[in-house]
Design an enzyme around this catalytic site. Structure first.
Site, mmCIF file in Angstrom:
data_model
loop_
_atom_site.group_PDB
_atom_site.id
_atom_site.type_symbol
_atom_site.label_atom_id
_atom_site.label_comp_id
_atom_site.label_asym_id
_atom_site.label_seq_id
_atom_site.Cartn_x
_atom_site.Cartn_y
_atom_site.Cartn_z
ATOM 1 N N HIS A 70 -2.576 -7.143 -23.623
ATOM 2 C CA HIS A 70 -3.878 -7.647 -23.192
ATOM 3 C C HIS A 70 -4.292 -7.077 -21.841
ATOM 4 O O HIS A 70 -5.410 -7.325 -21.382
ATOM 5 C CB HIS A 70 -3.909 -9.177 -23.172
ATOM 6 C CG HIS A 70 -3.062 -9.820 -22.110
ATOM 7 N ND1 HIS A 70 -1.785 -10.259 -22.332
ATOM 8 C CD2 HIS A 70 -3.317 -10.101 -20.820
ATOM 9 C CE1 HIS A 70 -1.290 -10.791 -21.233
ATOM 10 N NE2 HIS A 70 -2.207 -10.708 -20.293
ATOM 11 N N ASP A 92 2.522 -8.251 -27.558
ATOM 12 C CA ASP A 92 1.843 -8.204 -26.271
ATOM 13 C C ASP A 92 2.502 -7.217 -25.302
ATOM 14 O O ASP A 92 3.006 -7.598 -24.244
ATOM 15 C CB ASP A 92 1.804 -9.601 -25.652
ATOM 16 C CG ASP A 92 0.731 -9.729 -24.585
ATOM 17 O OD1 ASP A 92 -0.030 -8.764 -24.402
ATOM 18 O OD2 ASP A 92 0.646 -10.797 -23.958
ATOM 19 N N SER A 151 -0.176 -12.013 -13.009
ATOM 20 C CA SER A 151 1.228 -11.646 -13.210
ATOM 21 C C SER A 151 1.490 -11.100 -14.606
ATOM 22 O O SER A 151 2.640 -10.813 -14.938
ATOM 23 C CB SER A 151 2.130 -12.861 -12.950
ATOM 24 O OG SER A 151 1.886 -13.880 -13.901
#
Length: 1209
Positions: A226, A257, A340
């Site tokens: 993402h 991811d 983060s």
């Protein structure tokens, strides 16, 4: 008690790794409450899914290492814990795995050969049967944790003598977090990126995240999917020493991811690059970790935690968002937050054991992606190959055995599975199967998967290792179905997952469409494919086809895929109104049919294809629209109205419906679609009036509907700067024999107490009529708005008793003679919320504009450029008004016993503002007292008006100059770096006391460079130190900067884009020259069609207006959109290759630039801006000519809309 908790308690006397687990804890640490919502660290996104929580208990480091080695008996109170009971099971477990190398990375390499791959991912880190280290119980893979000495002592099975000063020892030195982090931080980068277009699950806009170097030789960075994003992005990485490098995305996984980005390592000048090794085999419950990254927007944050779970289901971030599935996640309470995403999860030896991906929004839980599949993908990326990814378009869940029994798993089958996988606690179950997918016919939710290709499987890695390695091939799955435990075997052809992950989009009408991806199809349970609206833009919004719509057909042409959609577009003429069939993903069962206005003149229409070699998207213009005439003459008949509704039958044939669509948010606009009612006031010439709430500005598409039947385009001819009305025209030939009847104005103005009829049009276009009484005639007051936009001033409004709701209408007498327009006013309240109200506007104010048009003349009206309001005589007395003036005012027969005074100056630089001051009380205007707004009409036809004012107790006689009321406002718009730039318009000048010398930023577009650096409502006064005062000077300064970037020869994205545009422009000019020669040979002595005498005359007539509003200088380097090649040739090279090409290929560029200017070489431009309050600041903005080229909007009398968009090169 959940599964992770049971494992923690059942293994207390099973394995000596337990010692490390407990001794490594610095304090008792309960895990977070998993009932909280989940989020991406980079994006706050709730999930609404509840999770269980697990608990870890342990001794502190001081308790475990209290000056001596700790034995199992000391730790657990086990009386029979001899050396053999600890050594034996450990040796056997490692023997099953195959001998692991004694080197630091030995555990990972051995696991790939002999060890069950499931143990690397799921159970290698559990307390039972961990497989820590090499074969034979010796010190194999690096021991992780703070208790390395204690583990070493247990491995040797010999007494350990506490070390004292002066005694040599071969025991390895304990690792410290300080030394580990000092080294690891050099590998971690802070990422800032921009989604330059909405695409798939992503929307345009800027964001920040983290990544870390996994290949220092090739500059490959690992981060989240993402973050890399399926959408087109531009990204930068800031290294630990604050060097900045451009990133290009080279791989994003379709499902999981993670993704990879790359930079040119030669651009790093001042530090040695280090990479972080990926060690998924090190992840285990109880491992102390550090998450290092750009947390909460800080460049570097270090968060501590302890791995609590290795078998968490993938977090869910919401329907329609990106979601990972078909994998386990790791969990710890590290409290990661925005920014983060992509941080490495490090152990004490500096190895990455997982990738930070998400977290709970209202708890400390953080979720990490295992690295098993990431390591596999990295090998392919390093080799320059596509990562094989297969799919059955099926989502699986991992269920524990107790739930499997309820689904039909027999005890005998469970026994066999447990024997084969003694460390497993469950199996995979089919969750969802997408329609039309490879498994749509065979599999159903609830099927328990027990074998793949004849081999037992129990977890995600075992299954998807086979699927990913079998793309395009057959595989077999054996499943157990139903309460009767029916065992079935099916054969499937594995589909290429990349084939259902879109890498193309079409940009049309300011919107973006792409094929429906596997991600969104999985989220909504729809089949893959179909034309998905990523953002609607100007064209699709006209049909209310918003984001997350699926287009089924356009103009009755089916559009099952993107190619069919592009083919349908090529058949649609510009300006046509065609049906579009679509549905929304939220309500896939409910299709809609709407009318769409085809736009090929405001925005480009082009195809974009992702290029993984350059990290950019290649644009190709779609064919131009067909030249056929979209509108044909048509005749309509007005509906019959009951005579009892008199005078409605007289007025209704004069009403029309008006739709207005804005392509850009300029002049303070916040919406793009407006509609209302217009009144035909003349058929020769054809003229229509409506309020400025229906057509607020001059830029946009106007559609006029007659008799609820015939729709034709309209054109704006006059936009009144003070009063709430505009004048339109249309092509009367398109109405054929439609009996349009112009309204007739009354000579009598309405006064308080007069009776009249309110005749209007309802929301369903039906007539609305009511007999009413004028309750008040008073000033219309509207507030200054934010952002600044037009507002009515210096005008009176007519209020009536108990008005009925309408879209607009008229106030007329019993004979149908119009006395006032019933119009809608727009303003804002004290909190900044938009409000509207209806009021009457005296037709005498309209007639003075209409009458010149009917004579074939353009209205030449003038006014005082200030805002007035009225004051009571009593208040004026307090300000020094004498009794003599009071008597004079009160004795006037038309006096309202009030006075006009200057409320505000509309333009501080105008001559009128130099003469008048705020607070001046107007005593006389042109020799007569002025007591109301209508008295200002005396200044309409004079260049200077005689005024007597009362200022600070003194009477002054002034000759105040008036200003012309030009019926247009903004006449030129620049689009640069995603900012819409114009000269400041009147509503802006009202709100500034000292107007800055510069150009005004009216709007910034999401995902553009301007959206991150500029904000709407500021003036740009300098570009790279060059002062700019108008649009031409601004363009000159921009071109000067672009030349510097091209000469820098540093290979930045900005430089590459400018060179491509230059090559494209050269090709365009050559093509135009050839076409011109061919035309002149075919038509000697003739003019091209678009240079006909009529067209030239029209342009000449518009020239004075254009020039006065900042038209481009002669010879400006512009050309129309149509046919403009904004993409590079097919064989264009990547960024580094272009940078190495000689600058002499760019016309007019010197052979060498200034390579020492780092900002210039990386494409930054320095901009000085000034806010309305006078605050001055300097910013640096990185340009992006690839996705955000420079264009401008200019008046064009020959076009239907009255405007044309041209490229600036």
């Amino acid at each position: 008690m959940n599964r992770a908790r049971r494992e923690s308690l059942n293994c207390l006397n099973a394995d000596k790794e337990t010692l490390e687990f407990f001794a490594a804890q610095e304090q008792t640490r309960p895990s977070p409450d998993m009932s909280q919502q989940e989020k991406f660290p980079g994006m706050e996104r709730p999930s609404g899914r509840n999770r269980s929580k697990s608990l870890a208990h342990g001794l502190t480091w001081a308790q475990a290492m209290n000056g001596r080695a700790v034995t199992p008996a000391d730790m657990f109170g086990i009386n029979n814990a001899d050396d053999s009971s600890w050594q034996g099971p450990w040796v056997n477990n490692n023997a099953q795995a195959g001998g692991a190398s004694a080197s630091g990375g030995g555990g990972a390499s051995a696991a790939g050969e002999g060890m069950d791959p499931h143990r690397l991912h799921h159970h290698q880190g559990t307390l039972l049967d961990s497989g820590l280290g090499g074969g034979g119980g010796s010190i194999g893979a690096p021991i992780v944790g703070n208790n390395a000495k204690a583990i070493a002592a247990l491995n040797t099975a010999a007494p350990v003598i506490p070390l004292t000063e002066g005694v040599a020892s071969s025991t390895p030195k304990l690792m410290t977090w300080e030394s580990t982090l000092e080294k690891s931080i050099r590998s971690i980068v802070s990422i800032t990126a921009n989604h330059v277009r909405s695409f798939d699950t992503e929307t345009s806009g800027a964001y920040s995240a983290t990544g870390f170097l996994v290949d220092a030789q090739k500059g490959i960075i690992l981060t989240n999917r993402h973050v890399v994003s399926p959408a087109p992005i531009l990204a930068l990485a800031v290294l630990s020493n604050y060097e900045e490098v451009e990133l290009k995305p080279i791989y994003r996984d379709p499902v999981h991811d993670f993704g990879f980005m790359q930079f040119d390592i030669s651009k790093v000048r001042f530090m040695q690059l280090e990479e972080i090794p990926l060690s998924p085999e090190r992840a285990r419950v109880g491992l102390e970790i550090r998450v290092v990254g750009n947390d909460a927007g800080e460049k570097l944050s270090i968060l501590a935690g302890t791995l609590a779970r290795l078998d968490r289901q993938a977090p869910e971030y919401g329907q329609g968002e990106y979601n990972d599935f078909n994998t386990f996640y790791l969990q710890a309470a590290s409290s990661t937050s925005g920014g983060s995403s992509g941080s490495p999860v490090l152990d004490i030896e500096g190895h990455a054991v997982a990738l930070n991906a998400g977290g709970a929004s209202k708890a400390s839980a953080s979720y990490y992606l295992p690295l098993d599949r990431i390591k596999r993908a990295l090998e392919y990326v390093q080799a320059g190959q596509q990562v094989p990814r297969g799919t059955l378009q099926t989502d699986f869940n991992y269920f524990p055995y107790d739930e499997l029994r309820r689904l039909g798993l027999k005890i005998s089958m469970e026994e066999q599975i447990r024997l084969h996988f003694p460390n497993e606690t469950g199996m995979l179950v089919v969750k969802t199967v997408l329609p039309k997918g490879p498994a749509a016919v065979q599999l159903i939710p609830g099927d328990i998967v027990i074998q793949c290709n004849g081999n037992p499987i129990a977890n995600f890695i075992q299954l998807f290792t086979v699927i990913d390695d079998s793309v395009g091939q057959n595989i077999t799955l054996t499943i157990v179905r139903g309460s009767n435990s029916q065992m079935l075997t099916f054969t499937f052809v594995v589909q290429d997952l990349h084939s259902i992950t879109p890498d193309r989009f079409v940009e049309v009408g300011g919107g973006v469409v792409n094929e429906l991806s596997y991600q969104l199809a999985h989220s909504y349970g729809q089949p893959c494919g179909g034309v998905y609206v990523a953002t609607s833009g100007h064209m699709l919004a006209s049909a209310s086809a918003w984001r997350k719509s699926i287009i089924v057909a356009v103009n009755n042409i089916p559009t099952p895929n993107l190619d069919a959609f592009m083919q349908a577009l090529t058949t649609l003429p510009d300006g046509a109104r065609v049906p579009i069939r679509f549905y929304t993903l939220q309500k896939a069962f409910k299709e809609k049919i709407m009318i769409m206005h085809v736009d090929r003149h405001w925005h480009k229409c082009r195809l974009a294809i992702r290029n993984d070699k350059t990290g950019l998207w290649d644009f190709t213009d779609l064919p131009p629209p067909p030249p056929s005439q979209p509108y044909a003459p048509a005749t309509a008949i007005y509906p019959t109205i009951n005579p009892a509704l008199h005078p409605a039958p007289v007025i209704m044939p004069s009403f029309v419906a008006i739709d207005f669509h804005l392509p850009f948010l300029v002049d303070g606009m916040k919406a793009t679609q407006f509609y209302g009612t217009g009144l035909v006031v003349s058929t020769n010439p054809p003229l229509v009036v409506c309020d400025r709430d229906t057509i607020p500005i001059s830029i946009g598409d106007i559609f006029i509907t007659f008799a609820n039947s015939v729709i034709i385009p309209g054109r704006l001819v006059y936009l009144h700067p003070h009063y709430n009305f505009v004048v339109l025209t249309y092509d009367a030939a398109l109405l054929a024999d439609t009996p349009v009847k112009p309204a007739t104005f009354s000579d009598k103005s309405l006064m308080q107490g007069d009776e009249c009829y309110l005749v209007g049009v309802g929301t369903d276009q039906s007539p609305v009529i009511k007999k009413t009484t004028v309750s008040n005639v008073g000033n219309i007051g509207t507030r200054e708005c934010s952002p600044p936009r037009w507002r009515a001033m210096n005008v009176e409004g007519i209020k009536v008793d108990d008005p009925v709701g309408t879209q607009g209408g008229v106030l007329c007498d019993s004979d149908g003679l119009v006395q006032a327009l019933w119009v809608n006013y727009s303003s804002q309240d004290e909190k900044g919320n938009d409000i509207t109200f209806m009021s009457g506007l005296d037709v005498q104010a309209v007639a003075q504009v209409i009458q010149p048009f009917m004579r074939g003349e353009y209205p030449k009206l003038r006014a005082l450029d200030v805002e007035f309001w009225t004051m009571r005589i009593a208040a004026a007395r307090s300000l020094g008004l004498t009794d003599e003036w009071v008597q004079k005012i009160e004795s006037d027969p038309n006096s309202k016993h009030s006075l006009l005074y200057v409320l505000s100056l509309l333009d501080a630089s105008s001559p009128c503002s130099q003469m008048l001051k705020v607070g001046d009380i107007v005593l006389e205007l042109e020799g007569r007292v002025a007591t109301g707004m209508k008295d200002l009409e005396r200044a309409r036809n004079v260049e200077s008006v005689r005024m007597t004012v009362l200022r600070e107790g003194q009477e002054l006689c002034l000759a105040v100059p008036t200003v012309p009321l030009i019926g247009t406002d903004t006449n030129r718009i620049l689009a640069w770096a995603g900012a819409l730039i114009q000269m400041p318009y009147k509503a802006v000048l009202e709100q500034v006391s000292n107007v800055p010398q510069g150009v005004y930023v009216s709007c910034t577009l999401y995902g553009s460079p301007a959206s991150t650096a500029l904000r709407p409502g500021v003036w740009i006064t300098e570009i790279d130190g060059i002062a700019v005062s108008d649009l031409d000077e601004f363009l000159d300064a921009v071109h000067n900067h672009e030349n510097k970037v091209v000469r820098s020869r540093q290979g930045s994205v900005c430089e590459v884009a400018l060179k491509r545009l230059s090559l494209a422009h050269s090709s365009k000019r050559l093509s135009n020259t050839v076409l011109h020669i061919q035309h002149m040979q075919a038509h000697p002595g003739g003019l091209p069609a678009n240079h006909s005498p009529a067209g030239l005359a029209a342009m000449a007539a518009m020239a004075p207006i254009i020039t006065s509003h900042g038209a481009p200088k002669d010879g400006a380097d512009i050309h129309p959109h149509d046919g403009a090649p904004m993409h590079a040739p097919e064989n264009r090279t990547g960024p580094l290759e272009v940078a190495q090409s000689p600058c002499s290929s760019v016309p007019g560029s010197p052979s060498m630039g200034n390579p020492d200017d780092a900002a210039q070489s990386q494409g930054y431009v320095r901009i000085k801006i000034q806010a309305r309050n006078g605050t001055v600041s300097v910013i640096a903005m990185k340009l992006d000519p690839i996705y955000w080229s420079t264009t401008q909007l200019l008046p064009d009398p020959e076009s239907v809309s009255g405007w044309k968009m041209v490229d600036v090169l």
